[in-house]
Design an enzyme around this catalytic site. Sequence first.
Site, PDB file in Angstrom:
ATOM      1  N   ASP A 180      38.841  36.414  40.601  1.00  0.00           N
ATOM      2  CA  ASP A 180      38.022  35.926  41.455  1.00  0.00           C
ATOM      3  C   ASP A 180      38.717  35.015  42.224  1.00  0.00           C
ATOM      4  O   ASP A 180      39.565  34.048  41.850  1.00  0.00           O
ATOM      5  CB  ASP A 180      36.842  35.254  40.666  1.00  0.00           C
ATOM      6  CG  ASP A 180      35.859  34.473  41.524  1.00  0.00           C
ATOM      7  OD1 ASP A 180      36.374  33.739  42.489  1.00  0.00           O
ATOM      8  OD2 ASP A 180      34.804  34.514  41.228  1.00  0.00           O
ATOM      9  N   HIS A 181      39.235  35.217  43.376  1.00  0.00           N
ATOM     10  CA  HIS A 181      40.326  34.631  44.112  1.00  0.00           C
ATOM     11  C   HIS A 181      39.786  32.863  44.200  1.00  0.00           C
ATOM     12  O   HIS A 181      40.781  32.080  44.269  1.00  0.00           O
ATOM     13  CB  HIS A 181      40.629  35.062  45.438  1.00  0.00           C
ATOM     14  CG  HIS A 181      39.793  34.843  46.724  1.00  0.00           C
ATOM     15  ND1 HIS A 181      38.757  35.515  47.135  1.00  0.00           N
ATOM     16  CD2 HIS A 181      39.964  33.905  47.524  1.00  0.00           C
ATOM     17  CE1 HIS A 181      38.164  35.142  47.981  1.00  0.00           C
ATOM     18  NE2 HIS A 181      38.964  34.071  48.459  1.00  0.00           N
ATOM     19  N   HIS A 243      32.005  33.682  43.214  1.00  0.00           N
ATOM     20  CA  HIS A 243      32.667  32.485  43.387  1.00  0.00           C
ATOM     21  C   HIS A 243      31.973  31.227  43.278  1.00  0.00           C
ATOM     22  O   HIS A 243      32.274  30.203  42.881  1.00  0.00           O
ATOM     23  CB  HIS A 243      33.066  32.459  44.988  1.00  0.00           C
ATOM     24  CG  HIS A 243      33.915  33.766  45.474  1.00  0.00           C
ATOM     25  ND1 HIS A 243      34.936  34.435  44.710  1.00  0.00           N
ATOM     26  CD2 HIS A 243      33.820  34.547  46.463  1.00  0.00           C
ATOM     27  CE1 HIS A 243      35.449  35.385  45.018  1.00  0.00           C
ATOM     28  NE2 HIS A 243      34.885  35.443  46.325  1.00  0.00           N
TER      29      HIS A 243
HETATM   30  O1  LIG Z   1      35.515  37.343  48.403  1.00  0.00           O
HETATM   31  C1  LIG Z   1      35.120  36.998  49.303  1.00  0.00           C
HETATM   32  O2  LIG Z   1      35.542  35.924  50.001  1.00  0.00           O
HETATM   33  C2  LIG Z   1      35.659  35.790  51.557  1.00  0.00           C
HETATM   34  C3  LIG Z   1      35.696  34.131  51.504  1.00  0.00           C
HETATM   35  O3  LIG Z   1      37.111  33.902  51.031  1.00  0.00           O
HETATM   36  P1  LIG Z   1      37.661  32.562  51.490  1.00  0.00           P
HETATM   37  O4  LIG Z   1      38.762  32.302  50.644  1.00  0.00           O
HETATM   38  O5  LIG Z   1      38.164  32.672  53.029  1.00  0.00           O
HETATM   39  O6  LIG Z   1      36.498  31.149  51.354  1.00  0.00           O
HETATM   40  C4  LIG Z   1      34.565  36.285  52.261  1.00  0.00           C
HETATM   41  O7  LIG Z   1      34.794  36.382  53.560  1.00  0.00           O
HETATM   42  C5  LIG Z   1      34.401  37.830  51.855  1.00  0.00           C
HETATM   43  O8  LIG Z   1      33.176  38.231  52.471  1.00  0.00           O
HETATM   44  C6  LIG Z   1      34.256  37.832  50.139  1.00  0.00           C
HETATM   45  O9  LIG Z   1      34.264  39.257  49.971  1.00  0.00           O
END
Ligand SMILES: O=C1O[C@H](COP(=O)(O)O)[C@@H](O)[C@H](O)[C@H]1O
Length: 491
Positions: A180-181, A243
Site C-alpha cells: 500500500d504505497h 489507502h
Molecule cells: O493507488 C492509487 O493511488 C493513486 C494516488 O496516489 P498518490 O500517491 O498520487 O496520492 C491514484 O491515482 C490511483 O488511482 C490509485 O490506484
Amino acid sequence: MNVDKPKSILVIFGATGDLANRKLFPSIYRLYKNGKLSEDFAVVGVARRPLTNEDFRSNVEHSVTSSRPENEQINADFFSHFYYQPFDVTDLASYQKLKSLLHSLDEKHHTGENRIFYLAMAPNFFGTIAENLKNEGLTDTNGWSRLVIEKPFGHDYPSAKKLNEQIRQAFNEDQIYRIDHYLGKEMVQNIEVIRFANAMFEPLWNNQYIANIQITSSETLGVGERGRYYDKSGALRDMVQNHMLQMLALLAMEPPIKLTPDEIRSEKVKVLRALRDMTAENVDHYFVRGQYGHGISNGEKVDGYRDETAIESDSNTETFVAGKLMIDNFRWAGVPFYIRTGKRMEIKATEIVIQFKDLPMNLYFNKGKDIQPNLLVIHIHPDEGVTLHLNAEKRGVGTTSTPVKLNYYSHNEDKINTPEAYEVLLYDCMLGDSTNFTHWDEVALSWKFVDVISQAWQNKKANFPNYESGSMGPKESNQLLDKDGFHWWSI
Ligand SMILES: O=C1O[C@H](COP(=O)(O)O)[C@@H](O)[C@H](O)[C@H]1O
Ligand SMILES: NC(=O)C1=CN([C@@H]2O[C@H](COP(=O)(O)OP(=O)(O)OC[C@H]3O[C@@H](n4cnc5c(N)ncnc54)[C@H](OP(=O)(O)O)[C@@H]3O)[C@@H](O)[C@H]2O)C=CC1
C-alpha cells in the site's frame, strides 16, 4: 552512520510496464545512490516483450534519467546490474529458464540466494505466478524468498480470500509483502511519531477533546489511460479500501506495546474491527458518491468521466467518495472520521485535519469573531509537514484573539531528497521489515467494510455525473458534514 545493505536479487514481473518504469526503477536508483544497496545486487526484469539485456538497460536508464535533475551524473555501473528475460507467466518453461538465470546471477553477484519476487502486473496473474514460483523450485534456495504484491488485492472479500489462499499455498504470511504505497509516504509513517512521541497530543487524542477527524486525498488528474481497470473498480475500491482505511487505522489505533510489525498490525486490526458496520439501509446516511463531469482542470477544458477512453457512456462507477466513519470503541465513541477522495478535483493534495473541541467557556469568545477551533493538520502530499492552528492575542487590540499557525515542513527546501514511497517500501522489504505492508487480516476487514457499500451502490443507479471537473466534489459531500454542524476545512 552504518546503513544496512541487504544482498538480494530483485525479480520484477511486468518490467516493461508503467509502474516499473515510473516508480520502481527510479526508486532502485535512489537506494543505490543513497548507499542502501549492497554492491552485490541484481535486478531481473521479466515480461513478454523480446528485449535483450542492452535494450532493457537502456529502458531503465531512460526511466532513471527522466526522474532526476537534468545535470545529474548517473553512475553507469548501476545499469550493469540489470538483466532481462522474455517470459510468459503461464508458460512453465519460462520459470525453468529464470531459475537458471537466478542461479548464475547468485554466483556472479554473491547475492546469497536471497530473492524478492515483485509482481508488477495485472492482478489476475498474481496467484498463478506465486504457484509456479513454488512448483518450479524458484523459492527453494539457501537464502530467503519474499513476494511483493501490488494492489488491487482482490476485487471484493471473496476474491481477495481466494487470491490469498492461492498465494498462501506457495508463501507464508511472513514472506508476503502487500504493497500500500501510502504506507511508504514519509508523513503517513510520521502519524505514529506525532501521536506517540509528543506528550501534548496523546492525552488529547480521544473523544473528550477531538471533535472530528478529516482525511482528504484529492487528485486533479482524471482516469487517464487506466479506464479499463478503473471502471471496474471505482474510487471506493481504488482508494478507500486500502489507502484511506490505512490512514484512518493509524490515526485511531491504540499505542502498540512494542513497535514491531505484529503489535502495530494488531492495533490497526482492532480499529478496523470497531468500524460501525454499514448496512444496505444506512449507506446513504454515511456515504456519498460522485462522478466527474466535464469542466476546467488546471486551467484546461477537460472531458467528463463518461467520455474518457475505455469508459461506458452510461458508467455507474464513482470517481469520488466521501464518508463518515464511526469507530465504536471507548476512545472514539461519538467522533466522526470523515474521509473524501476523488479524481478531477480542484487540487492535488493529501491531508489530515484533526479538529479539537471548543473550550466549554471561552473568555475571548465574545470579543473576537475570528476565534477558530484548534486544528492539527498533517500534510502528506505535496507539502510534507505539520501545521498547528492556534488562537493568540491580536497585537495592540487588547484581549481579542486571532488565528495563528505554527508550521513545520519537512524537506521543504530540497524535495528531491524526500524518499519516494516505493523506495522506502523496497528497502523495508529487503530488510525483512513488514511493518508498512498490509497483513491479510487488515485486507480482509477492509474488504468486508467496503463490500456492503459497493453492493448497495451496485443495486442502485446514481444520478451521474454530479460534480464538475475542477471542483471539490458533489454538494452532498458538504451536506454530509453540515448535518453534524461541521464543514470540510480547506486544504
Ligand atoms: O493507488 C492509487 O493511488 C493513486 C494516488 O496516489 P498518490 O500517491 O498520487 O496520492 C491514484 O491515482 C490511483 O488511482 C490509485 O490506484
Ligand atoms: N501504474 C501505476 O501507477 C500503478 C499500478 N499498480 C499496479 O501495478 C500492477 C502493474 O501495473 P502497470 O505497470 O500499470 O501495468 P502495465 O499494463 O503497464 O504493465 C503490465 C506488465 O505486465 C507484462 N505482462 C502482461 N502479460 C504478461 C504475461 N502473460 N507474461 C509476462 N508478462 C506480462 C507487460 O509486458 P509485456 O506486454 O511485454 O508482456 C507489462 O510489463 C497492477 O497490479 C496495477 O494495479 C498499482 C498502483 C499504481
